[in-house]
Design an enzyme around this catalytic site. Structure first.
Site, PDB file in Angstrom:
ATOM      1  N   LEU A   1      36.196  39.281  48.142  1.00 28.66           N
ATOM      2  CA  LEU A   1      35.366  40.231  46.851  1.00 28.66           C
ATOM      3  C   LEU A   1      34.869  39.671  45.616  1.00 28.66           C
ATOM      4  CD1 LEU A   1      33.860  42.793  46.422  1.00 28.66           C
ATOM      5  CD2 LEU A   1      36.057  43.739  45.981  1.00 28.66           C
TER       6      LEU A   1
ATOM      7  N   GLU B   1      34.535  36.949  42.788  1.00 29.84           N
ATOM      8  CA  GLU B   1      34.495  35.240  42.439  1.00 29.84           C
ATOM      9  C   GLU B   1      34.360  35.333  41.237  1.00 29.84           C
ATOM     10  OE1 GLU B   1      29.163  36.411  43.105  1.00 29.84           O
ATOM     11  OE2 GLU B   1      29.818  36.356  45.276  1.00 29.84           O
TER      12      GLU B   1
ATOM     13  N   GLY C   1      35.649  39.109  38.463  1.00 28.73           N
ATOM     14  CA  GLY C   1      36.887  40.572  39.969  1.00 28.73           C
ATOM     15  C   GLY C   1      36.711  41.888  40.262  1.00 28.73           C
TER      16      GLY C   1
ATOM     17  N   ILE D   1      41.002  33.841  47.267  1.00 26.51           N
ATOM     18  CA  ILE D   1      40.950  34.442  48.294  1.00 26.51           C
ATOM     19  C   ILE D   1      42.363  33.954  48.777  1.00 26.51           C
ATOM     20  CG2 ILE D   1      40.077  34.340  50.389  1.00 26.51           C
ATOM     21  CD1 ILE D   1      38.673  35.282  48.539  1.00 26.51           C
TER      22      ILE D   1
ATOM     23  N   GLY E   1      72.299  35.336  31.035  1.00 27.83           N
ATOM     24  CA  GLY E   1      70.937  33.987  31.610  1.00 27.83           C
ATOM     25  C   GLY E   1      70.984  32.963  32.616  1.00 27.83           C
TER      26      GLY E   1
ATOM     27  N   GLU F   1      43.879  43.382  43.968  1.00 25.72           N
ATOM     28  CA  GLU F   1      43.134  44.479  44.333  1.00 25.72           C
ATOM     29  C   GLU F   1      43.057  45.894  43.460  1.00 25.72           C
ATOM     30  OE1 GLU F   1      44.579  45.782  48.500  1.00 25.72           O
ATOM     31  OE2 GLU F   1      45.423  43.477  48.509  1.00 25.72           O
TER      32      GLU F   1
END
Ligand SMILES: Cc1cc2nc3c(=O)[nH]c(=O)nc-3n(C[C@H](O)[C@H](O)[C@H](O)COP(=O)(O)OP(=O)(O)OC[C@H]3O[C@@H](n4cnc5c(N)ncnc54)[C@H](O)[C@@H]3O)c2cc1C
Length: 399
Positions: free
Chosen positions: A145, A147, A151, A177, A359, A382
């Site tokens: 989905l 690009e 997003g 992706i 630490g 998502e």
């Protein structure tokens, strides 16, 4: 507890981690399934996670094994090889996997998301043709989905598919992706019509299609065994019978897939946060300062209590949204709330786990620094948590 001979005897180098989560599951079959998943996670995931994360290697064979035992198609119908499990059971399976190895749980979640467009919107012929191999784990999926230029504003996508006879010619670039280069099929959301959400279609493309080229892997902060890359589409020809639903109806598919996918990410966050609580509790019981275990200092004990409470609250929210989905009720806003809360909780809890170890929390000898790096991505994928707030506030103001 193992101690290294060369180190002082009171140095905590590893701890006996115990985890016990009270679960109420809907069937005896679901209890047996969760037991099986715990066994697989202990035997197959826990011993491998450090090595694979260090080398950045994707455990493809392990995913095939999960497919063979039925874990890659849990919420889908039995007639296509799925497990026919309610979402509330599937999500608790993801949680158990995420407790041992987040990248594997995320892979199961992304694959399940990638099966959704065919399962939910494919024709009978497409379901029969594709689903059995997808749900059995023979074919691994990816969901394309986002690009490079956007997003969050997914409806502004520019990847184009132009019909040419019996094919679509796809040109553009998808970004970020998951499973790039490893997947066998890609759900490609692309523009077939005018601007905005109403001009988007969903194509199911074979990864081997000439002109589909995964690019160099991203060098990620965490989840290093999960391959993520851009995918370039350079005139790739996808058969027209790979169109899911109708032309220009694809954005609805993308969004409804994400409702379920967000619950998967939320369940992964719960599992990761539970792992952090379990480790911090065990460590605080072993590590001594000022002559007693640090867990006995109220400052640490209260921190552990807050961490455990956040995990329980996150789990409750995830399961409440899942039960709405299982009941066939609208659940998009509840899924967004669950994703927002569970992933923010995972970020806080894993950060606190590092603090509990002092630490020693900051170095790779203990897993909590990995948990903290991994939690961050869950607030982004998502739909970022800002976008979840957008979904929730729109639902509120719509009344
Ligand atoms: C490891 C990883 C795996 C991924 N896997 C996939 C995958 O398999 N498939 C896929 O399609 N995508 C995937 N993504 C992409 C992911 O979904 C996007 O990164 C995400 O949606 C955000 O888009 P962006 O990175 O372009 O950020 P942008 O959209 O540029 O956002 C930048 C910042 O602006 C904020 N912002 C944007 N719009 C608004 C607004 N309206 N209101 C308030 N704040 C806003 C965002 O919350 C964010 O903080 C993955 C990403 C990562 C990091």
């Amino acid at each position: 507890m193992q101690r290294l001979n060369t180190l002082p005897a009171d140095l905590v180098t590893s701890v006996n981690v115990h985890s016990h989560v009270e679960r109420i599951l809907p069937t005896d079959e679901a209890y047996a399934l969760l037991e099986l998943v715990r066994e697989i996670a202990d035997a197959e995931l826990a011993p491998r996670v450090d090595d694979f994360e260090a080398r950045g290697e994707f455990p493809r064979e392990l995913l095939r094994t999960l497919g063979r035992v039925g874990l890659l198609g849990l919420p889908y119908p039995e007639e296509y090889g799925g497990g026919a499990q309610p979402y509330e059971v599937y999500l608790q399976v993801l949680e158990e996997l995420a407790r041992r190895w987040l990248a594997v749980a995320e892979a199961v979640s992304v694959h399940t998301l990638a099966c959704y467009p065919v399962a939910g919107y494919g024709s009978d012929a497409q379901r029969k043709r594709f689903l059995p191999d997808m749900l059995g784990g023979e074919l691994l999926g990816a969901y394309c989905l986002s690009e490079p230029a956007g997003g969050s504003d997914a409806a502004a996508m520019t990847t184009k598919a132009v019909r040419d006879g019996d094919e679509y010619v796809v040109t553009g670039t998808k970004a970020w992706i998951t499973h790039a280069g490893q997947a066998d099929f890609y759900n490609v959301f692309c523009r077939t019509g005018g601007p905005g959400a109403g001009g988007v279609s969903c194509l199911l493309a074979d990864a081997a299609t000439p002109g589909i080229e995964p690019q160099a892997r991203e060098r990620t902060m965490g989840l290093r065994s999960s391959p993520v890359a851009q995918i370039a589409f350079d005139g790739a020809r996808v058969p027209a019978d790979r169109l899911l639903s109708e032309e220009n109806k694809g954005f609805r598919i993308a969004m409804s897939a994400l409702d379920g996918g967000r619950l998967g990410i939320a369940a992964c966050a719960v599992g990761l946060a539970q792992a952090a609580v379990d480790y911090a509790v065990a460590y605080a019981g072993e590590r001594e300062q000022f002559g007693r275990p640090i867990a006995q200092f109220q400052g640490i004990g209260f921190m552990l209590a807050d961490m455990a409470t956040q995990v329980s609250a996150a789990r409750a929210l995830v399961l409440a949204a899942a039960r709405l989905r299982d009941a066939g009720r609208p659940y998009g806003a509840e899924a967004a709330k669950a994703k927002l809360f569970a992933t923010d909780a995972a970020m806080r809890v894993t950060t606190d786990a590092v603090q509990v170890l002092g630490g020693y929390g900051y170095v790779a000898d203990h897993p909590v620094e990995r948990y903290m790096r991994e939690a961050k991505v869950l607030q982004i994928v998502e739909g970022t948590n800002q976008i979840q707030r957008l979904v929730i506030s729109r639902a509120l103001t719509r009344g």
